[in-house]
Scaffold this active site. Structure first.
Site, mmCIF file in Angstrom:
data_model
loop_
_atom_site.group_PDB
_atom_site.id
_atom_site.type_symbol
_atom_site.label_atom_id
_atom_site.label_comp_id
_atom_site.label_asym_id
_atom_site.label_seq_id
_atom_site.Cartn_x
_atom_site.Cartn_y
_atom_site.Cartn_z
ATOM 1 N N CYS A 78 0.828 -1.202 0.000
ATOM 2 C CA CYS A 78 0.000 0.000 0.000
ATOM 3 C C CYS A 78 0.864 1.254 0.000
ATOM 4 O O CYS A 78 1.822 1.359 0.756
ATOM 5 C CB CYS A 78 -0.902 -0.023 1.237
ATOM 6 S SG CYS A 78 -1.921 1.432 1.414
ATOM 7 N N CYS A 158 -7.842 -0.351 7.609
ATOM 8 C CA CYS A 158 -6.681 0.542 7.588
ATOM 9 C C CYS A 158 -6.370 1.000 9.013
ATOM 10 O O CYS A 158 -7.235 1.543 9.691
ATOM 11 C CB CYS A 158 -6.966 1.743 6.694
ATOM 12 S SG CYS A 158 -5.660 2.962 6.746
ATOM 13 N N CYS A 406 3.880 22.231 5.607
ATOM 14 C CA CYS A 406 3.758 20.780 5.471
ATOM 15 C C CYS A 406 4.884 20.240 4.585
ATOM 16 O O CYS A 406 4.869 19.075 4.213
ATOM 17 C CB CYS A 406 2.386 20.406 4.915
ATOM 18 S SG CYS A 406 1.969 21.283 3.418
#
Ligand code: SAH
Length: 448
Positions: A78, A158, A406
């Site tokens: 993933c 998840c 970020c």
């Protein structure tokens, strides 16, 4: 010159921005997924570029004490998370090092250490998920893209999402399979359902379900709503119309099928209305800590005017309003600005004003009108500040600039540009808003 498919032995010494390990073989940097600094490995070269190569570990010769068994069974496939193979101590260490490294290398700083606000829990923290949908042998399924591809890796549960969010995904897929709703195929640009976007308020528990569709209608929508109503917190179902080719997830048009079309949540003691298009930090607990740290460092007084660039739904702007004389927010997405104005009203805040537009252009316009904020906060997307924004900030000459970022690389680039304008970096701090993933958030405080 390294040879493709050849095996080499090397020591992993560092990490890339994407969280891969870096080793050097014959002076060439080799990027290795799932590697941990300090490990000696045998690796196979898969790709040779001009100045770098990439490969895979074939054997770990000396194992890091930070290596752990992956808790998530699909972690290796993933593309969602990057760090399930290491403990959290190593993850936070490398994130703090990354912020420090960027500021030292790209902004000419000489910081010995950058502290990091570590998360108390790496599980279930994400309040938002966007599951791509695919189909194989007549069965539709949802999951996350495999790193660097558009292959959908199915994942029952998840680890970084709350259970309710996965339950929504299951309910939607159940409906899709029962009613044979078609699934979008990128190659042929046919099929209806593209993504399942779910946002759940961490405090309110309210859930927004937004289906991204290549069309304008959902067959048997009432059957889906019936299923969703069984999930606690389900509040609204919205279609996002995206009939374009390409990678953008959301379309520009939203059609509400059930409920108000938005959810509410509480952050820093205020309530916020959140439309599907509006940005909202995905890690609620850590976002509050980040904003509180930013507010403390902003050192605002009642006499101050505060300008908050890239303000989203007004989270930071409104959180600072009670401490300031006046706050002004600027944001480019119209729905987010509408949310921000509504949020000011909801919380009875009267000293806030919001403008819709590009942050740099709006800041220059405000500067031209004589607006001189005492404190400026900025929270731009990954690409960082525009030249206009830097120029406007410089001309407005605030006492303090609080930069929430970020991406430490663009933060450091902008700090360097601001230093040319006479600003100085006063403090820097990292914050982990994305446990198990390579992204890292940071706050830098600058003043002249
Ligand atoms: N401060 C807010 C939002 C931060 S995310 C919060 O913490 O919730 C960055 C925001 O910048 C997003 O809302 C995005 O829509 C907005 N944005 C992106 N490019 C912009 C631009 N050029 N001008 C103004 N806002 C922009």
């Amino acid at each position: 010159m390294l040879q493709k498919n050849e095996i080499y032995e090397a020591l992993v010494t560092d990490y890339t921005a994407e969280g891969q390990g870096v080793a050097h073989v014959d002076g060439c940097a080799v990027f290795l997924p799932n590697a941990i600094a300090g490990e000696r490995v045998r690796l196979r070269i898969e790709k040779v570029g001009k100045t770098w190569a990439s490969g895979k570990i074939v054997e770990i010769l000396e194992r890091s004490p930070h290596r752990v068994n992956r808790e998530c069974p699909v972690a290796k496939l993933c593309g969602g998370c990057d760090f399930w193979h290491m403990d959290y101590a190593e993850e936070t260490r490398l994130k703090a090092e990354r912020v420090k490294g960027c500021l030292n290398r790209l902004a000419g700083e000489n910081l010995e250490e950058v502290p990091i606000l570590a998360a108390p829990d790496c599980h279930g923290y994400r309040n938002k998920a966007q599951y791509p949908v695919a189909s194989k042998k007549g069965r539709a399924y949802a999951g996350f893209f495999r790193a660097g591809t558009h292959d959908v890796v199915e994942n029952k549960r998840c680890r970084i999402l709350p259970e309710e969010t996965d339950r929504v995904k299951d309910a939607v897929m159940d409906y899709v399979n029962q009613y044979r709703v078609s699934v979008y195929d990128e190659a042929t640009h046919t099929g209806l359902l593209r993504h399942i976007y779910v946002r759940r308020g961490a405090v309110s528990g309210e859930i927004l379900v937004c289906l991204v569709v290549n069309g304008r209608k959902l067959p048997r929508a009432e059957a889906l709503v019936e299923r969703l109503k069984k999930i606690s917190g389900f509040t609204t179902l919205v279609l996002s119309v995206n009939t374009k080719k390409g990678n953008a997830v959301l379309g520009d048009e939203f059609i509400t099928l059930c409920g108000p079309g938005y959810i509410q949540d509480t952050l820093c003691g205020l309530t916020f209305r959140l439309s599907p298009r509006s940005f909202y930090q995905v890690n609620h607990y850590q976002a509050q800590r980040l904003y509180r740290a930013a507010m403390e460092q902003a050192g605002i007084t009642k006499a101050d005017t505060v300008l908050d660039l890239y303000c989203g739904v007004g989270t930071i702007t409104l959180a600072m309003a009670s401490a300031a004389g006046k706050v002004i927010g600027v944001e480019v997405i119209p729905q987010a600005v509408e949310d921000a104005r509504e949020n000011a009203a909801r919380n009875g805040i009267q000293n806030a004003e919001f403008f819709c537009g590009d942050a740099g252009q709006a800041a220059l316009a405000l500067e031209g009108q004589g607006v001189r904020p005492d404190v400026i906060t900025v929270d731009p997307p990954r690409k960082g500040l525009s030249a206009n924004a830097i120029q406007a900030i410089s001309r407005m000459n605030p006492r303090r600039l609080v930069y929430i970022s970020c991406d430490p690389a663009t933060l450091a680039r902008d700090v360097a540009l601001l230093k040319e304008k006479g600003f100085r970096l006063q403090s820097a701090q990292a914050a982990d808003l994305f446990p198990r993933c390579a992204h890292v958030e940071s706050i830098a405080v600058l003043s002249r």
